[in-house]
Design a protein around this motif. Sequence first.
Motif, PDB file in Angstrom:
ATOM      1  N   VAL A 182       0.847  -1.200   0.000  1.00 41.43           N
ATOM      2  CA  VAL A 182       0.000   0.000   0.000  1.00 41.43           C
ATOM      3  C   VAL A 182       0.885   1.254   0.000  1.00 41.43           C
ATOM      4  O   VAL A 182       0.630   2.211  -0.742  1.00 41.43           O
ATOM      5  N   VAL A 183       1.925   1.218   0.822  1.00 40.70           N
ATOM      6  CA  VAL A 183       2.858   2.352   0.901  1.00 40.70           C
ATOM      7  C   VAL A 183       3.439   2.635  -0.491  1.00 40.70           C
ATOM      8  O   VAL A 183       3.487   3.781  -0.954  1.00 40.70           O
ATOM      9  N   ARG A 184       3.860   1.579  -1.171  1.00 40.55           N
ATOM     10  CA  ARG A 184       4.444   1.749  -2.515  1.00 40.55           C
ATOM     11  C   ARG A 184       3.396   2.241  -3.510  1.00 40.55           C
ATOM     12  O   ARG A 184       3.648   3.169  -4.279  1.00 40.55           O
ATOM     13  N   ALA A 185       2.219   1.604  -3.494  1.00 35.13           N
ATOM     14  CA  ALA A 185       1.170   1.995  -4.446  1.00 35.13           C
ATOM     15  C   ALA A 185       0.844   3.479  -4.279  1.00 35.13           C
ATOM     16  O   ALA A 185       0.681   4.203  -5.257  1.00 35.13           O
ATOM     17  N   LYS A 186       0.795   3.942  -3.032  1.00 34.88           N
ATOM     18  CA  LYS A 186       0.483   5.356  -2.775  1.00 34.88           C
ATOM     19  C   LYS A 186       1.564   6.265  -3.359  1.00 34.88           C
ATOM     20  O   LYS A 186       1.267   7.263  -4.003  1.00 34.88           O
ATOM     21  N   THR A 187       2.825   5.909  -3.094  1.00 34.79           N
ATOM     22  CA  THR A 187       3.925   6.752  -3.568  1.00 34.79           C
ATOM     23  C   THR A 187       3.949   6.802  -5.091  1.00 34.79           C
ATOM     24  O   THR A 187       4.072   7.878  -5.688  1.00 34.79           O
ATOM     25  N   PHE A 188       3.829   5.628  -5.728  1.00 31.55           N
ATOM     26  CA  PHE A 188       3.931   5.588  -7.189  1.00 31.55           C
ATOM     27  C   PHE A 188       2.742   6.322  -7.817  1.00 31.55           C
ATOM     28  O   PHE A 188       2.898   7.050  -8.804  1.00 31.55           O
ATOM     29  N   VAL A 195      -0.327  14.426  -7.175  1.00 32.15           N
ATOM     30  CA  VAL A 195      -1.079  14.863  -5.989  1.00 32.15           C
ATOM     31  C   VAL A 195      -0.199  14.596  -4.762  1.00 32.15           C
ATOM     32  O   VAL A 195       0.691  13.733  -4.816  1.00 32.15           O
ATOM     33  N   PRO A 196      -0.413  15.338  -3.669  1.00 33.02           N
ATOM     34  CA  PRO A 196       0.412  15.094  -2.475  1.00 33.02           C
ATOM     35  C   PRO A 196       0.170  13.685  -1.938  1.00 33.02           C
ATOM     36  O   PRO A 196      -0.983  13.281  -1.762  1.00 33.02           O
ATOM     37  N   VAL A 197       1.242  12.956  -1.690  1.00 33.01           N
ATOM     38  CA  VAL A 197       1.114  11.554  -1.275  1.00 33.01           C
ATOM     39  C   VAL A 197       0.315  11.422   0.022  1.00 33.01           C
ATOM     40  O   VAL A 197      -0.376  10.420   0.237  1.00 33.01           O
ATOM     41  N   ALA A 198       0.389  12.435   0.866  1.00 30.64           N
ATOM     42  CA  ALA A 198      -0.320  12.358   2.158  1.00 30.64           C
ATOM     43  C   ALA A 198      -1.828  12.269   1.967  1.00 30.64           C
ATOM     44  O   ALA A 198      -2.545  11.797   2.851  1.00 30.64           O
ATOM     45  N   ARG A 237       4.863  -1.907 -11.345  1.00 31.39           N
ATOM     46  CA  ARG A 237       5.900  -1.378 -10.449  1.00 31.39           C
ATOM     47  C   ARG A 237       5.571  -1.732  -8.986  1.00 31.39           C
ATOM     48  O   ARG A 237       6.465  -2.060  -8.196  1.00 31.39           O
ATOM     49  N   THR A 238       4.288  -1.705  -8.646  1.00 34.20           N
ATOM     50  CA  THR A 238       3.896  -2.068  -7.270  1.00 34.20           C
ATOM     51  C   THR A 238       4.177  -3.560  -7.035  1.00 34.20           C
ATOM     52  O   THR A 238       4.727  -3.936  -5.990  1.00 34.20           O
ATOM     53  N   GLN A 239       3.836  -4.378  -8.029  1.00 33.92           N
ATOM     54  CA  GLN A 239       4.065  -5.825  -7.873  1.00 33.92           C
ATOM     55  C   GLN A 239       5.559  -6.144  -7.772  1.00 33.92           C
ATOM     56  O   GLN A 239       5.954  -7.087  -7.091  1.00 33.92           O
ATOM     57  N   ASP A 240       6.380  -5.349  -8.454  1.00 37.92           N
ATOM     58  CA  ASP A 240       7.828  -5.595  -8.473  1.00 37.92           C
ATOM     59  C   ASP A 240       8.594  -4.690  -7.510  1.00 37.92           C
ATOM     60  O   ASP A 240       9.833  -4.621  -7.574  1.00 37.92           O
ATOM     61  N   GLY A 241       7.864  -3.987  -6.641  1.00 41.12           N
ATOM     62  CA  GLY A 241       8.524  -3.026  -5.743  1.00 41.12           C
ATOM     63  C   GLY A 241       9.605  -3.673  -4.886  1.00 41.12           C
ATOM     64  O   GLY A 241      10.692  -3.114  -4.686  1.00 41.12           O
ATOM     65  N   GLY A 242       9.326  -4.865  -4.374  1.00 40.97           N
ATOM     66  CA  GLY A 242      10.306  -5.561  -3.535  1.00 40.97           C
ATOM     67  C   GLY A 242      11.550  -5.911  -4.341  1.00 40.97           C
ATOM     68  O   GLY A 242      12.680  -5.732  -3.873  1.00 40.97           O
ATOM     69  N   THR A 243      11.323  -6.382  -5.571  1.00 34.80           N
ATOM     70  CA  THR A 243      12.452  -6.768  -6.435  1.00 34.80           C
ATOM     71  C   THR A 243      13.276  -5.533  -6.812  1.00 34.80           C
ATOM     72  O   THR A 243      14.516  -5.611  -6.905  1.00 34.80           O
ATOM     73  N   GLU A 244      12.604  -4.397  -6.984  1.00 31.67           N
ATOM     74  CA  GLU A 244      13.318  -3.145  -7.296  1.00 31.67           C
ATOM     75  C   GLU A 244      14.349  -2.852  -6.195  1.00 31.67           C
ATOM     76  O   GLU A 244      15.499  -2.511  -6.475  1.00 31.67           O
ATOM     77  N   VAL A 245      13.933  -3.053  -4.943  1.00 31.98           N
ATOM     78  CA  VAL A 245      14.843  -2.776  -3.815  1.00 31.98           C
ATOM     79  C   VAL A 245      15.929  -3.855  -3.735  1.00 31.98           C
ATOM     80  O   VAL A 245      17.112  -3.559  -3.537  1.00 31.98           O
ATOM     81  N   VAL A 246      15.527  -5.126  -3.904  1.00 31.79           N
ATOM     82  CA  VAL A 246      16.499  -6.237  -3.835  1.00 31.79           C
ATOM     83  C   VAL A 246      17.598  -6.025  -4.899  1.00 31.79           C
ATOM     84  O   VAL A 246      18.794  -6.167  -4.607  1.00 31.79           O
ATOM     85  N   THR A 247      17.202  -5.628  -6.091  1.00 33.19           N
ATOM     86  CA  THR A 247      18.176  -5.402  -7.170  1.00 33.19           C
ATOM     87  C   THR A 247      19.091  -4.233  -6.809  1.00 33.19           C
ATOM     88  O   THR A 247      20.313  -4.324  -6.931  1.00 33.19           O
ATOM     89  N   ALA A 248      18.497  -3.148  -6.320  1.00 31.08           N
ATOM     90  CA  ALA A 248      19.304  -1.957  -5.988  1.00 31.08           C
ATOM     91  C   ALA A 248      20.265  -2.243  -4.836  1.00 31.08           C
ATOM     92  O   ALA A 248      21.372  -1.711  -4.799  1.00 31.08           O
TER      93      ALA A 248
END
Length: 345
Positions: A182-188, A195-198, A237-248
Amino acid sequence: MRPSMLRSIHSAVSRSRSHLARRGYATEPVPERKVAILGAAGGIGQPLSLLMKLNPLVSTLSLYDIAGTPGVAADVSHINSRSEVAGYAGEEELGKALEGADVVIIPAGVPRKPGMTRDDLFNINAGIVKSLATAIAKYCPHALVNMISNPVNSTVPIAAEVFKKAGTYDEKRLFGVTTLDVVRAKTFYAGKAKVPVADVNVPVIGGHAGVTILPLFSQATPSANLNADVIEALTKRTQDGGTEVVTAKAGKGSATLSMAYAGAIFADACLKGLNGVPDVVECSYVQSNIISELPFFASKVRIGKNGVEEILGLGSLSDFEQEGLEKLKSELKSSIEKGIKFASQ
Ligand SMILES: NC(=O)c1ccc[n+]([C@@H]2O[C@H](COP(=O)([O-])OP(=O)(O)OC[C@H]3O[C@@H](n4cnc5c(N)ncnc54)[C@H](O)[C@@H]3O)[C@@H](O)[C@H]2O)c1
Ligand SMILES: O=C(O)C[C@H](O)C(=O)O
């Protein structure tokens, strides 16, 4: 006493309450709440311990790991906030760490390296979760359990089976933490919708791995007229958010800081629910009958004094989301079955 005098006493009390609140003191009685973190010396565990130490709803913070927790506990304990902190290391101290806990957060276990799926963690993490769940059943069977350890799609069913065997299972008290999705989906979404993420809200349903993560951007608020290609890219991007971090992180683990943030949000929701705050709603992977053939499913849930108070419906889905829902079922089903089979051996 004259009404005007009563009014002036009342306003003096409110002034002093807001003064106390500004200074961080509780102005209403806040119940005693013990939160235990299992895996507290790890990449998620340490920042999560910090964030839970900052939470004024916590009165006792119990930090457990197989090693390293006395140091983390000593460090965090110097922070100027309400909770008393204790560190416990090694299996012989697990009982003390858990006794009386209201909420148990579990980020124990190994993280992914590049090229691995979350399911590749099963062989190691399933055993860790099984033994921790066994101890929870013994020492704090009524705690709300927040499962972070991967693969969440299987570790939650494992914990459920362990609790069933011990005779302590209450499906309302077991949560898979999917808040990071949810955190990732909101940011992306906020980035694309400008729009402001908040202000943003996006429900994420299904599970917590690859295609089983299904963000419902058609229900995102504030609404924005994003075209189908953008929605598809946001979903991926939301589905792959974890992999994005693992790769980085290139071999140095997976998301820890954003996960600690997400874990702290979810644990705070559980504490608020326990304390009787109304309308506490978060997405979580729980025992569910929303999709009949899947015994566990992530959706919005209302959290109250006994844990899950209500599983909210999925709402209306776009054709693209409906397709995503069909696609995720077989993977989620087999991850659930794998967890159940492991726990019943
Ligand atoms: N649900 C999510 O959204 C999400 C997000 C990120 C990471 N994760 C998962 O969280 C887990 C932890 O990730 P991390 O980056 O903190 O890993 P890490 O290796 O940095 O830390 C894990 C900690 O668990 C401890 N541990 C191992 N066995 C234990 C046991 N039997 N009892 C108690 N503690 C034990 C280790 O000593 C270590 O300190 C991984 O499985 C990872 O995949 C889940
Ligand atoms: O991706 C991982 O392995 C860790 C976690 O599940 C995440 O979503 O970041």
